[in-house]
Design an enzyme around this catalytic site. Structure first.
Site, PDB file in Angstrom:
ATOM      1  N   GLU A 102      -6.511   4.836   8.184  1.00 23.55           N
ATOM      2  CA  GLU A 102      -6.300   6.250   7.880  1.00 23.55           C
ATOM      3  C   GLU A 102      -7.536   6.858   7.228  1.00 23.55           C
ATOM      4  OE1 GLU A 102      -1.547   5.394   7.388  1.00 23.55           O
ATOM      5  OE2 GLU A 102      -2.767   5.721   5.596  1.00 23.55           O
TER       6      GLU A 102
ATOM      7  N   SER B 263       3.811  -2.135  10.370  1.00 19.17           N
ATOM      8  CA  SER B 263       5.280  -2.135  10.471  1.00 19.17           C
ATOM      9  C   SER B 263       5.886  -3.472  10.040  1.00 19.17           C
ATOM     10  CB  SER B 263       5.721  -1.759  11.891  1.00 19.17           C
ATOM     11  OG  SER B 263       5.358  -0.423  12.197  1.00 19.17           O
TER      12      SER B 263
ATOM     13  N   HIS C 180      -9.296   1.333   5.307  1.00 18.31           N
ATOM     14  CA  HIS C 180      -8.015   1.489   5.988  1.00 18.31           C
ATOM     15  C   HIS C 180      -8.172   2.438   7.172  1.00 18.31           C
ATOM     16  CE1 HIS C 180      -3.805   2.565   6.695  1.00 18.31           C
ATOM     17  NE2 HIS C 180      -3.489   1.460   6.056  1.00 18.31           N
TER      18      HIS C 180
ATOM     19  N   LYS D  56       0.088   4.275  -0.228  1.00 15.33           N
ATOM     20  CA  LYS D  56      -0.511   5.463   0.378  1.00 15.33           C
ATOM     21  C   LYS D  56      -0.297   6.674  -0.551  1.00 15.33           C
ATOM     22  CE  LYS D  56       0.040   3.329   4.864  1.00 15.33           C
ATOM     23  NZ  LYS D  56       0.232   3.498   6.316  1.00 15.33           N
TER      24      LYS D  56
ATOM     25  N   GLU E  60      -4.913  -4.914  10.924  1.00  9.79           N
ATOM     26  CA  GLU E  60      -3.904  -3.888  11.136  1.00  9.79           C
ATOM     27  C   GLU E  60      -4.099  -3.232  12.500  1.00  9.79           C
ATOM     28  OE1 GLU E  60      -2.277  -2.217   7.099  1.00  9.79           O
ATOM     29  OE2 GLU E  60      -4.131  -1.227   7.620  1.00  9.79           O
TER      30      GLU E  60
ATOM     31  N   GLY F 240       3.083   2.311  10.886  1.00 10.13           N
ATOM     32  CA  GLY F 240       4.020   3.415  10.714  1.00 10.13           C
ATOM     33  C   GLY F 240       4.748   3.840  11.972  1.00 10.13           C
TER      34      GLY F 240
ATOM     35  N   ASN G 132       0.867  -1.184   0.000  1.00 10.18           N
ATOM     36  CA  ASN G 132       0.000   0.000   0.000  1.00 10.18           C
ATOM     37  C   ASN G 132       0.901   1.231   0.000  1.00 10.18           C
ATOM     38  OD1 ASN G 132      -1.901   2.004   0.406  1.00 10.18           O
ATOM     39  ND2 ASN G 132      -2.214   1.525   2.571  1.00 10.18           N
TER      40      ASN G 132
END
Length: 241
Positions: free
Chosen positions: A98, A204, A96, A11, A165, A171, A9
């Site tokens: 985010e 990660s 996701h 992003k 996730e 991240g 991904n």
């Protein structure tokens, strides 16, 4: 037999030029990749055209990072199923963390996007996971369960990938212990109607931990963020041992 799906991904990274440069280095490294591993790149919308051309007839599948529930309409900044399928896409990331955190996605809108993806023959990668606060409060299982209950209404689980996730690991450099990720993913699988839905781990993922992650019995692949931007590093993840 559950399918192994290794997805990157990107992003909001990489221009068209940078995406082409990535493929020049990345593609030759797939010569030794076992054929049963599905390799997917989920890239920004502006990269989809050039990536579609460069990946045509290759073993890498192309994916998007979002899809709207309507086929067309006054939805500024969104993208529809027909726009994606015209470019030969196979996958799309939906829900996701985010998108949920920054752009107001709810379990209901995630469900609508999942249904739209499947309506157009795309395989959605449904993202679920908990925050640090929810984990510390002992709410991990109930939160993820609710995401699945509300997100999977009327969804065809034969055409689905789920990515677990833990939000606190995305991240941050912190990785959920492989055994703990395996436990949560087993709980996810126990809620599904179809036992062989591929379930990925995301958070990660790096070349240094991919081998340990993929040894776990419930883990059928990974959804990789930052480490998928480096062609050498992502190739090492795809070619895990």
């Amino acid at each position: 037999m559950r399918k192994i799906v290794i997805a990157g991904n990107w992003k909001m990274f990489k221009t068209q030029r940078e995406s082409s440069e990535f493929l020049q280095e990345f593609m030759p490294k797939l010569k030794q990749t076992p054929p049963e591993r599905e390799v997917v790149l989920c890239v920004p919308f502006t990269d989809l055209g050039v990536m579609s051309k460069n990946l045509h007839n290759s073993r890498v599948q192309l994916g998007a990072q979002n899809i709207h529930w309507a086929d067309e309409g006054a939805f500024t900044g969104e993208i529809s199923g027909p726009m994606l399928t015209e470019l030969g896409l196979r996958y799309v990331v939906v829900g996701h963390s985010e998108r949920r955190q920054y752009f107001g996605e709810t379990n209901e809108t995630v469900n609508q996007r999942l249904l739209a993806a499947q309506r157009h023959g795309l395989i959605p990668i449904l993202c679920v996971g908990e925050t640090k606060q929810q984990r510390d409060a002992g709410e991990t299982e109930s939160h993820i369960s609710q995401q699945l209950i509300e997100g999977l209404v009327d969804v065809d689980q034969q055409q689905l990938v789920i990515a677990y996730e833990p939000i606190w690991a995305i991240g941050t450099g912190d990785t959920c212990e492989a055994a703990e990720a395996n436990r949560i993913m087993g709980l996810i699988r126990s809620q599904l109607k179809v036992a062989d839905v591929p379930i990925q781990y995301g958070g990660s993922v790096k070349p240094a931990n991919i081998d340990q992650i993929m040894k776990q019995s419930e883990i059928d692949g990974v959804l990789v963020g930052g480490a998928s931007l480096d062609p050498g590093g992502f190739a090492r993840i795809v070619n895990y041992q």
